[in-house]
Design a protein around this motif. Structure first.
Motif, PDB file in Angstrom:
ATOM      1  N   THR A 191     -18.173  35.662  74.152  1.00  0.00           N
ATOM      2  CA  THR A 191     -19.603  35.957  74.045  1.00  0.00           C
ATOM      3  C   THR A 191     -20.351  34.946  74.887  1.00  0.00           C
ATOM      4  OG1 THR A 191     -19.333  36.797  71.797  1.00  0.00           O
ATOM      5  CG2 THR A 191     -21.557  36.179  72.472  1.00  0.00           C
ATOM      6  N   GLY A 192     -20.974  35.415  75.954  1.00  0.00           N
ATOM      7  CA  GLY A 192     -21.681  34.491  76.846  1.00  0.00           C
ATOM      8  C   GLY A 192     -22.077  35.165  78.140  1.00  0.00           C
ATOM      9  N   ALA A 193     -22.574  34.365  79.048  1.00  0.00           N
ATOM     10  CA  ALA A 193     -23.027  34.870  80.351  1.00  0.00           C
ATOM     11  C   ALA A 193     -22.286  34.140  81.461  1.00  0.00           C
ATOM     12  CB  ALA A 193     -24.534  34.663  80.500  1.00  0.00           C
ATOM     13  N   PRO A 194     -22.118  34.776  82.614  1.00  0.00           N
ATOM     14  CA  PRO A 194     -21.467  34.096  83.736  1.00  0.00           C
ATOM     15  C   PRO A 194     -22.337  32.961  84.268  1.00  0.00           C
ATOM     16  CG  PRO A 194     -22.356  36.229  84.420  1.00  0.00           C
ATOM     17  CD  PRO A 194     -22.510  36.159  82.939  1.00  0.00           C
ATOM     18  N   ARG A 195     -21.725  32.034  84.945  1.00  0.00           N
ATOM     19  CA  ARG A 195     -22.445  30.908  85.541  1.00  0.00           C
ATOM     20  C   ARG A 195     -22.055  30.796  87.024  1.00  0.00           C
ATOM     21  NH1 ARG A 195     -24.843  31.300  81.461  1.00  0.00           N
ATOM     22  NH2 ARG A 195     -25.459  29.681  79.979  1.00  0.00           N
ATOM     23  N   PRO A 196     -22.423  31.796  87.840  1.00  0.00           N
ATOM     24  CA  PRO A 196     -22.019  31.788  89.248  1.00  0.00           C
ATOM     25  C   PRO A 196     -22.608  30.625  90.038  1.00  0.00           C
ATOM     26  CG  PRO A 196     -23.666  33.485  88.842  1.00  0.00           C
ATOM     27  CD  PRO A 196     -23.253  32.962  87.512  1.00  0.00           C
ATOM     28  N   GLU A 197     -23.722  30.068  89.559  1.00  0.00           N
ATOM     29  CA  GLU A 197     -24.370  28.975  90.272  1.00  0.00           C
ATOM     30  C   GLU A 197     -23.694  27.632  90.032  1.00  0.00           C
ATOM     31  OE1 GLU A 197     -26.152  29.024  86.174  1.00  0.00           O
ATOM     32  OE2 GLU A 197     -25.486  30.502  87.659  1.00  0.00           O
ATOM     33  N   LEU A 198     -22.793  27.569  89.039  1.00  0.00           N
ATOM     34  CA  LEU A 198     -22.116  26.322  88.723  1.00  0.00           C
ATOM     35  C   LEU A 198     -20.747  26.274  89.400  1.00  0.00           C
ATOM     36  CD1 LEU A 198     -22.902  25.929  84.905  1.00  0.00           C
ATOM     37  CD2 LEU A 198     -24.040  24.822  86.827  1.00  0.00           C
ATOM     38  N   LYS A 199     -20.590  25.356  90.328  1.00  0.00           N
ATOM     39  CA  LYS A 199     -19.312  25.208  91.011  1.00  0.00           C
ATOM     40  C   LYS A 199     -18.273  24.671  90.020  1.00  0.00           C
ATOM     41  CE  LYS A 199     -21.314  24.290  95.559  1.00  0.00           C
ATOM     42  NZ  LYS A 199     -21.405  23.330  96.704  1.00  0.00           N
ATOM     43  N   GLY A 200     -17.106  25.239  90.057  1.00  0.00           N
ATOM     44  CA  GLY A 200     -16.052  24.793  89.165  1.00  0.00           C
ATOM     45  C   GLY A 200     -16.103  25.410  87.788  1.00  0.00           C
ATOM     46  N   SER A 201     -17.035  26.343  87.552  1.00  0.00           N
ATOM     47  CA  SER A 201     -17.130  26.980  86.240  1.00  0.00           C
ATOM     48  C   SER A 201     -15.980  27.963  86.044  1.00  0.00           C
ATOM     49  CB  SER A 201     -18.463  27.710  86.097  1.00  0.00           C
ATOM     50  OG  SER A 201     -18.501  28.443  84.884  1.00  0.00           O
ATOM     51  N   ILE A 202     -15.397  27.920  84.864  1.00  0.00           N
ATOM     52  CA  ILE A 202     -14.288  28.797  84.521  1.00  0.00           C
ATOM     53  C   ILE A 202     -14.765  30.140  83.978  1.00  0.00           C
ATOM     54  CG2 ILE A 202     -14.110  27.933  82.148  1.00  0.00           C
ATOM     55  CD1 ILE A 202     -11.208  28.937  84.451  1.00  0.00           C
ATOM     56  N   ARG A 203     -16.040  30.258  83.729  1.00  0.00           N
ATOM     57  CA  ARG A 203     -16.548  31.440  83.035  1.00  0.00           C
ATOM     58  C   ARG A 203     -16.290  32.741  83.780  1.00  0.00           C
ATOM     59  NH1 ARG A 203     -21.828  31.084  79.292  1.00  0.00           N
ATOM     60  NH2 ARG A 203     -21.249  29.264  78.075  1.00  0.00           N
ATOM     61  N   GLY A 204     -16.453  32.711  85.086  1.00  0.00           N
ATOM     62  CA  GLY A 204     -16.228  33.932  85.854  1.00  0.00           C
ATOM     63  C   GLY A 204     -14.823  34.466  85.678  1.00  0.00           C
ATOM     64  N   ILE A 205     -13.838  33.571  85.703  1.00  0.00           N
ATOM     65  CA  ILE A 205     -12.445  33.984  85.529  1.00  0.00           C
ATOM     66  C   ILE A 205     -12.201  34.466  84.110  1.00  0.00           C
ATOM     67  CG2 ILE A 205     -10.051  33.186  85.603  1.00  0.00           C
ATOM     68  CD1 ILE A 205     -10.885  31.164  87.719  1.00  0.00           C
ATOM     69  N   VAL A 206     -12.781  33.778  83.133  1.00  0.00           N
ATOM     70  CA  VAL A 206     -12.632  34.173  81.728  1.00  0.00           C
ATOM     71  C   VAL A 206     -13.188  35.577  81.511  1.00  0.00           C
ATOM     72  CG1 VAL A 206     -13.475  33.719  79.397  1.00  0.00           C
ATOM     73  CG2 VAL A 206     -12.577  31.844  80.778  1.00  0.00           C
ATOM     74  N   ILE A 207     -14.371  35.838  82.057  1.00  0.00           N
ATOM     75  CA  ILE A 207     -14.990  37.164  81.906  1.00  0.00           C
ATOM     76  C   ILE A 207     -14.141  38.223  82.595  1.00  0.00           C
ATOM     77  CG2 ILE A 207     -16.978  38.568  82.572  1.00  0.00           C
ATOM     78  CD1 ILE A 207     -18.718  36.057  82.175  1.00  0.00           C
ATOM     79  N   GLU A 208     -13.650  37.899  83.774  1.00  0.00           N
ATOM     80  CA  GLU A 208     -12.814  38.848  84.523  1.00  0.00           C
ATOM     81  C   GLU A 208     -11.555  39.197  83.745  1.00  0.00           C
ATOM     82  OE1 GLU A 208     -10.210  38.748  88.639  1.00  0.00           O
ATOM     83  OE2 GLU A 208     -12.102  37.631  88.585  1.00  0.00           O
ATOM     84  N   GLN A 209     -10.912  38.197  83.162  1.00  0.00           N
ATOM     85  CA  GLN A 209      -9.699  38.455  82.385  1.00  0.00           C
ATOM     86  C   GLN A 209      -9.998  39.238  81.114  1.00  0.00           C
ATOM     87  OE1 GLN A 209      -6.951  35.278  81.662  1.00  0.00           O
ATOM     88  NE2 GLN A 209      -7.042  34.484  83.760  1.00  0.00           N
ATOM     89  N   CYS A 210     -11.137  38.925  80.499  1.00  0.00           N
ATOM     90  CA  CYS A 210     -11.511  39.640  79.268  1.00  0.00           C
ATOM     91  C   CYS A 210     -11.774  41.117  79.560  1.00  0.00           C
ATOM     92  CB  CYS A 210     -12.740  38.991  78.644  1.00  0.00           C
ATOM     93  SG  CYS A 210     -13.220  39.701  77.048  1.00  0.00           S
ATOM     94  N   LEU A 211     -12.511  41.374  80.623  1.00  0.00           N
ATOM     95  CA  LEU A 211     -12.816  42.760  80.987  1.00  0.00           C
ATOM     96  C   LEU A 211     -11.556  43.532  81.372  1.00  0.00           C
ATOM     97  CD1 LEU A 211     -16.099  42.235  83.072  1.00  0.00           C
ATOM     98  CD2 LEU A 211     -15.902  43.302  80.818  1.00  0.00           C
ATOM     99  N   GLY A 212     -10.555  42.816  81.867  1.00  0.00           N
ATOM    100  CA  GLY A 212      -9.320  43.466  82.285  1.00  0.00           C
ATOM    101  C   GLY A 212      -8.313  43.650  81.176  1.00  0.00           C
ATOM    102  N   SER A 213      -8.678  43.285  79.956  1.00  0.00           N
ATOM    103  CA  SER A 213      -7.761  43.392  78.829  1.00  0.00           C
ATOM    104  C   SER A 213      -8.306  44.322  77.753  1.00  0.00           C
ATOM    105  CB  SER A 213      -7.516  42.002  78.221  1.00  0.00           C
ATOM    106  OG  SER A 213      -6.796  42.104  77.013  1.00  0.00           O
ATOM    107  N   SER A 214      -7.460  45.207  77.275  1.00  0.00           N
ATOM    108  CA  SER A 214      -7.869  46.111  76.188  1.00  0.00           C
ATOM    109  C   SER A 214      -7.911  45.379  74.851  1.00  0.00           C
ATOM    110  CB  SER A 214      -6.881  47.279  76.091  1.00  0.00           C
ATOM    111  OG  SER A 214      -5.563  46.793  75.844  1.00  0.00           O
TER     112      SER A 214
END
Length: 489
Positions: free
Chosen positions: A288-311
């Motif tokens: 539960t959260g929002a992406p942080r594309p403006e933050l270099k080194g943020s893991i959130r983008g990868i976490v969201i991508e993996q979550c969306l790719g999993s049933s």
């Protein structure tokens, strides 16, 4: 006849004397009881035993007395009366609704069946609490603290009810750093003139912030740098601060973000814990959260991508305009209570309120950085992190190639159940209770925070008693606090 009259008068005088003696005895007894009661509430009491030896009566509050400074209202109550100008952490100002109910916020009336079959449907248990209200919540709870004293000379700690986070929130986006720093400087000028300050030069003083410590630790006098420099002012560095996220300086201590659960009794806590043990959890993991594309080194983008790719994963997008209602406690708690694991990657800072909301829902937290919990909430969470959480360290996002789902699937059901049980047991430690009665009281986050700061201040006193300089190391920076040490990797 004359002899009978004299006898009558003698009896009358004796009767008067007896009555006077009885009255004096009762008055003296009442006075003694009152004196004992007053003494017990303010300092250790002594009585004589049968051998006329002095026996100390153990004072429940010995070592626990707290004195609340009556600071000018411009440093606290002013913000309650002008709450419409305070930010609540979104694009819309106005903290007024969250100031209701002593800082707990509005009662939650539409509970949508989440709390069915428990007495936790009580409107005095669940509130729409804003995380920035913690200063108000803590102040109001401190007013009911069982070991308050009006005599500062007896106090083991001095509480300064300065709403530092609410204060700085007015000016975080103001470029003029003089304006940002002015209130804090005025408060310190007021404090150093008090007799209480001179006792330990402020080292027995503490305050609370509902914002992260970094908002009060601007390191350079440059308008482009964030926050105020309140915690870097010399007098402030002599004080300790409890905040939802501690900085790397040793006189800042982390305490839990407030959740929306504020039970009035231990019974309500036990009922909620029982419900969370029986709760069905269709989702293996949740973010539960929002992406942080403006933050270099943020893991959130990868976490969201993996979550969306999993049933097996449920993603709640908290980006502005997403329509997910992430500020709705009921919506959020439904997701957490339906999940086995909850992902907690750092966001704008190391910590998140979601840590405590998810644990309240019986969801096992998954951490990616030691600064999110392990090096923060030491007074509230076990030293053995494997008992209640999963740790997937991300030292470098570019080199990180871990599949979160595979890691979580690799945890046996028995292990997951055991971790969830530990999380559920920790619920009292991470909530701020609404104690309306002392009959069914339990130790909550407030109690643990006060216990922790009292122990810290006692360590300073011990150093002074032993002739050591208590300022050595008191406000030093811990350069290793947020690094991936052997204990966390």
């Amino acid at each position: 006849m004359e002899k009978q009259t004299m006898l009558t008068r003698t009896c009358y005088y004796h009767h008067q004397l007896c009555f006077a003696f009885l009255f004096s005895f009762l008055f003296f007894t009442l006075l003694l009881c009152f004196h004992y009661s007053s003494s017990f509430n303010n300092a250790p009491t002594f009585l004589l035993n049968n051998n006329n030896q002095v026996n100390p009566i153990t004072d429940f509050c010995t070592g626990r007395y707290v004195y609340i400074h009556e600071i000018p209202t411009s440093f606290n109550y002013y913000f309650l009366h002008n709450c419409n100008s305070l930010t609540r952490g979104t694009d819309t100002p106005n903290m007024c609704p969250y100031m209701e109910n002593l800082g707990f916020g509005p009662n939650i009336h539409n509970i949508q069946g989440l709390f069915t079959n428990t007495s936790c449907t009580s409107t005095s248990t669940w509130y729409a609490t804003n995380q920035f209200s913690l200063e108000v919540i803590f102040h109001n709870k401190m007013k009911k603290y069982e070991c308050l004293t009006n005599d500062s000379s007896l106090a083991n700690a001095i509480f300064v009810p300065y709403y530092a986070g609410l204060d700085v929130s007015q000016f975080l986006w103001v470029s003029n750093i003089t304006i940002r720093d002015s209130s804090g400087k005025e408060l310190l000028q007021w404090l150093v003139k008090r007799d209480e300050w001179k006792k330990m030069w402020g080292m027995d003083h503490f305050l609370v912030s509902g914002r992260i410590s970094w908002d009060l630790r601007r390191q350079f006098d440059n308008e482009s740098y964030w926050g105020s420099k309140f915690r870097f002012l010399p007098e402030s560095m002599n004080m300790s601060m409890l905040a939802v996220e501690a900085s790397s300086w040793k006189n800042d201590y982390a305490i839990p973000y407030p959740t929306s659960f504020h039970p009035s009794s231990k019974t309500e806590v036990l009922q909620w814990q029982s419900k969370m043990r029986l709760q069905e959890r269709p989702y293996l993991f949740t973010f539960t959260g929002a992406p942080r594309p403006e933050l270099k080194g943020s893991i959130r983008g990868i976490v969201i991508e993996q979550c969306l790719g999993s049933s097996a994963c449920k993603f709640i997008n908290c980006s502005y305009g997403s329509g997910e209602k992430c500020d709705d406690p009921v919506n959020v708690m439904k997701v957490f209570s339906n999940s086995v694991f909850c992902l907690q990657p750092p966001g704008d800072s190391y910590t998140r309120r979601s840590i405590f909301d998810s644990m309240l829902g019986g969801c096992v937290p998954v951490f990616f950085h030691p600064g999110t919990a392990y090096s923060q909430y030491k007074w509230f969470l076990p030293n053995n992190r494997t008992k209640y959480s999963v740790y997937i360290p991300v030292k470098d996002v570019k080199e990180w190639n871990v599949n979160v789902e595979k890691v979580l699937i690799g945890i046996s059901q028995d292990e997951a159940v055991a971790m969830r049980e530990e999380v559920i047991k920790l619920i009292p430690n991470i909530i701020y209770a609404n104690h309306k009665s002392k009959i069914d009281k339990f130790e909550d986050a407030f109690d643990l925070a006060v216990k922790g700061i009292l122990e810290r201040i006692e360590e300073v006193r011990e150093a002074m008693r032993n002739g050591r300089d208590p300022s050595i190391g008191f406000a030093d920076e811990d350069h290793y606090k947020y690094t991936f040490s052997d204990n966390h990797s």
